[in-house]
Design an enzyme around this catalytic site. Structure first.
Site, PDB file in Angstrom:
ATOM      1  N   TYR A   6       0.816  -1.222   0.000  1.00 33.11           N
ATOM      2  CA  TYR A   6       0.000   0.000   0.000  1.00 33.11           C
ATOM      3  C   TYR A   6       0.850   1.273   0.000  1.00 33.11           C
ATOM      4  O   TYR A   6       0.326   2.365  -0.227  1.00 33.11           O
ATOM      5  CB  TYR A   6      -0.975   0.040   1.199  1.00 33.11           C
ATOM      6  CG  TYR A   6      -1.886  -1.163   1.335  1.00 33.11           C
ATOM      7  CD1 TYR A   6      -2.068  -2.065   0.281  1.00 33.11           C
ATOM      8  CD2 TYR A   6      -2.577  -1.410   2.514  1.00 33.11           C
ATOM      9  CE1 TYR A   6      -2.889  -3.178   0.407  1.00 33.11           C
ATOM     10  CE2 TYR A   6      -3.409  -2.522   2.647  1.00 33.11           C
ATOM     11  CZ  TYR A   6      -3.546  -3.401   1.593  1.00 33.11           C
ATOM     12  OH  TYR A   6      -4.357  -4.490   1.740  1.00 33.11           O
ATOM     13  N   HIS A  22       0.898 -11.804   2.454  1.00 34.81           N
ATOM     14  CA  HIS A  22      -0.152 -11.046   1.745  1.00 34.81           C
ATOM     15  C   HIS A  22      -0.854 -11.897   0.695  1.00 34.81           C
ATOM     16  O   HIS A  22      -2.075 -11.853   0.551  1.00 34.81           O
ATOM     17  CB  HIS A  22       0.467  -9.810   1.076  1.00 34.81           C
ATOM     18  CG  HIS A  22      -0.538  -8.779   0.683  1.00 34.81           C
ATOM     19  ND1 HIS A  22      -0.249  -7.453   0.563  1.00 34.81           N
ATOM     20  CD2 HIS A  22      -1.868  -8.874   0.392  1.00 34.81           C
ATOM     21  CE1 HIS A  22      -1.350  -6.792   0.213  1.00 34.81           C
ATOM     22  NE2 HIS A  22      -2.336  -7.632   0.108  1.00 34.81           N
TER      23      HIS A  22
HETATM   24  N1  LIG Z   1      -5.345  -8.885   1.891  1.00 36.39           N
HETATM   25  C1  LIG Z   1      -5.669  -8.427   0.722  1.00 36.39           C
HETATM   26  O1  LIG Z   1      -5.259  -8.983  -0.340  1.00 36.39           O
HETATM   27  C2  LIG Z   1      -6.558  -7.231   0.622  1.00 36.39           C
HETATM   28  C3  LIG Z   1      -7.168  -6.926  -0.619  1.00 36.39           C
HETATM   29  C4  LIG Z   1      -8.019  -5.820  -0.663  1.00 36.39           C
HETATM   30  C5  LIG Z   1      -8.234  -5.051   0.467  1.00 36.39           C
HETATM   31  N2  LIG Z   1      -7.599  -5.351   1.650  1.00 36.39           N
HETATM   32  C6  LIG Z   1      -7.809  -4.542   2.888  1.00 36.39           C
HETATM   33  O2  LIG Z   1      -9.215  -4.365   3.086  1.00 36.39           O
HETATM   34  C7  LIG Z   1      -9.510  -2.971   3.200  1.00 36.39           C
HETATM   35  C8  LIG Z   1     -10.927  -2.654   2.770  1.00 36.39           C
HETATM   36  O3  LIG Z   1     -11.173  -3.096   1.450  1.00 36.39           O
HETATM   37  P1  LIG Z   1     -11.431  -2.108   0.220  1.00 36.39           P
HETATM   38  O4  LIG Z   1     -10.707  -0.838   0.457  1.00 36.39           O
HETATM   39  O5  LIG Z   1     -11.106  -2.903  -1.007  1.00 36.39           O
HETATM   40  O6  LIG Z   1     -13.004  -1.894   0.145  1.00 36.39           O
HETATM   41  P2  LIG Z   1     -14.228  -1.641   1.165  1.00 36.39           P
HETATM   42  O7  LIG Z   1     -13.743  -1.367   2.532  1.00 36.39           O
HETATM   43  O8  LIG Z   1     -15.170  -2.748   0.952  1.00 36.39           O
HETATM   44  O9  LIG Z   1     -14.918  -0.343   0.540  1.00 36.39           O
HETATM   45  C9  LIG Z   1     -14.297   0.911   0.558  1.00 36.39           C
HETATM   46  C10 LIG Z   1     -15.204   1.910  -0.147  1.00 36.39           C
HETATM   47  O10 LIG Z   1     -16.402   2.100   0.614  1.00 36.39           O
HETATM   48  C11 LIG Z   1     -16.582   3.488   0.886  1.00 36.39           C
HETATM   49  N3  LIG Z   1     -17.160   3.617   2.223  1.00 36.39           N
HETATM   50  C12 LIG Z   1     -16.628   3.192   3.393  1.00 36.39           C
HETATM   51  N4  LIG Z   1     -17.478   3.407   4.414  1.00 36.39           N
HETATM   52  C13 LIG Z   1     -18.570   3.999   3.891  1.00 36.39           C
HETATM   53  C14 LIG Z   1     -19.775   4.464   4.460  1.00 36.39           C
HETATM   54  N5  LIG Z   1     -20.049   4.335   5.762  1.00 36.39           N
HETATM   55  N6  LIG Z   1     -20.690   5.043   3.626  1.00 36.39           N
HETATM   56  C15 LIG Z   1     -20.443   5.164   2.298  1.00 36.39           C
HETATM   57  N7  LIG Z   1     -19.309   4.727   1.702  1.00 36.39           N
HETATM   58  C16 LIG Z   1     -18.369   4.153   2.498  1.00 36.39           C
HETATM   59  C17 LIG Z   1     -15.205   4.099   0.817  1.00 36.39           C
HETATM   60  O11 LIG Z   1     -15.323   5.454   0.467  1.00 36.39           O
HETATM   61  P3  LIG Z   1     -14.411   6.606   1.125  1.00 36.39           P
HETATM   62  O12 LIG Z   1     -12.987   6.161   0.982  1.00 36.39           O
HETATM   63  O13 LIG Z   1     -14.776   7.787   0.296  1.00 36.39           O
HETATM   64  O14 LIG Z   1     -14.821   6.755   2.561  1.00 36.39           O
HETATM   65  C18 LIG Z   1     -14.559   3.269  -0.282  1.00 36.39           C
HETATM   66  O15 LIG Z   1     -14.909   3.764  -1.543  1.00 36.39           O
HETATM   67  C19 LIG Z   1      -8.413  -2.337   2.364  1.00 36.39           C
HETATM   68  O16 LIG Z   1      -8.296  -0.952   2.605  1.00 36.39           O
HETATM   69  C20 LIG Z   1      -7.214  -3.134   2.780  1.00 36.39           C
HETATM   70  O17 LIG Z   1      -6.751  -2.700   4.048  1.00 36.39           O
HETATM   71  C21 LIG Z   1      -6.789  -6.445   1.737  1.00 36.39           C
END
Ligand SMILES: NC(=O)c1ccc[n+]([C@@H]2O[C@H](COP(=O)([O-])OP(=O)(O)OC[C@H]3O[C@@H](n4cnc5c(N)ncnc54)[C@H](OP(=O)(O)O)[C@@H]3O)[C@@H](O)[C@H]2O)c1
Length: 271
Positions: free
Chosen positions: A48, A106
């Site tokens: 990241y 990861h």
């Molecule tokens: N291990 C892995 O391979 C892997 C892969 C993918 C992700 N991850 C981890 O998982 C985390 C979360 O996954 P993600 O970032 O893919 O997606 P997510 O958390 O499912 O969704 C994030 C999106 O939702 C929006 N959002 C969040 N809370 C909200 C709310 N209360 N109301 C309206 N919109 C909202 C955010 O907008 P805003 O930003 O505008 O608030 C963003 O656009 C990552 O940041 C990372 O740390 C790990």
């Protein structure tokens, strides 16, 4: 905040802040705001590129280190035994931390035996540089291989999990083997807001689709790490504990699975 007990009796806060896509000043500000609001669990990764931005936020807070739960992840190209130590040392320097609360592989690497990486990770645990060890993006066969080699070491598997990707078999396998799942992309990267069932349930119970999706996970003893960048979203996602989860909502949400996998680079074979 609810905590989930791991097999080694340590605990992981059930809700954390995902930080992928957050970088530089924005990342520092979002993390500071999250900590002020009560977040104690942060999820990052080498990939990241935001360790230093997170370190700046951590250095500006007066929250005791032992109140925080920081997860980071070793990239799949760094999983060879010696390289893993180098990578872990660099990550700790970037984060300005002495230890990770949770260190994950990861992404599995088909060219490096998982035992080799886990041997290094066990040593990092033994010398106190990682309190807990886990994996990410491991399917049932890969998790089985890891558990066969190091049954006590693997506490967590971080995988994509949300109402439209309900990985029940993996969850059951993890449960049987005392492994906790952490759900990444728990809001299906924002898709939950367009889900008509979640919208109707949200209006009926005065909750947002995000709150319903997060509570659905937490009820299953799955930790969730939604990413959010605004104070409003951070607050909304944290407010998932102090209300009753309607039985009807839970029941309807069990039916939303569409095997809707959003992150699939081809390996491992998820299906
Ligand atoms: N291990 C892995 O391979 C892997 C892969 C993918 C992700 N991850 C981890 O998982 C985390 C979360 O996954 P993600 O970032 O893919 O997606 P997510 O958390 O499912 O969704 C994030 C999106 O939702 C929006 N959002 C969040 N809370 C909200 C709310 N209360 N109301 C309206 N919109 C909202 C955010 O907008 P805003 O930003 O505008 O608030 C963003 O656009 C990552 O940041 C990372 O740390 C790990």
């Amino acid at each position: 905040m609810k905590e989930i007990e791991l097999k080694n009796e340590n605990k992981i806060p059930a809700l954390g802040l995902g930080t992928s896509g957050l970088k530089g000043k924005e990342c520092t500000e979002v993390v500071k705001q999250a900590l002020e609001l009560g977040y104690r669990h942060l999820d990052t990764a080498d990939m990241y590129g935001n360790h230093q931005a997170i370190a700046r936020a951590l250095n500006e807070t007066d929250i005791d280190r032992d109140q925080l739960f920081i997860t980071s992840k070793i990239q799949s190209q760094d999983l060879e035994y010696k390289q893993l130590f180098k990578s872990a040392a660099r990550l700790l320097t970037e984060l300005d931390l002495k230890y990770f609360d949770l260190l994950l592989i990861h992404w599995p690497n088909p060219d490096i035996p998982v035992e080799e990486s886990l041997k290094a990770m066990q040593e990092l645990k033994a010398d106190g540089r990682a309190i807990n060890i886990g994996v990410s993006n491991f399917t049932i066969p890969l998790l089985k291989e890891a558990l066969d080699a190091y049954p006590d070491l693997i506490t967590v598997n971080q995988v994509e999990f949300h109402p439209t990707l309900y990985q029940k078999e993996l969850l059951d396998f993890a449960f049987k083997n005392d492994v906790i799942l952490t759900a990444y992309s728990p809001l299906a990267q924002g898709e939950v807001f367009n889900n008509s069932v979640l919208k109707v349930l949200g209006e009926k119970y005065d909750k947002t689709p995000a709150q319903l999706a997060l509570r659905w996970l937490i009820e299953k003893n799955i930790a969730a790490i939604p990413r959010a960048s605004s104070k409003e979203h951070l607050k909304n996602n944290l407010d998932v504990f102090d209300w009753n989860f309607p039985v009807e909502a839970a029941r309807e949400m069990e039916l939303l699975d569409q095997n809707n996998r959003l992150i699939d680079p081809g390996y491992p074979d998820f299906d």
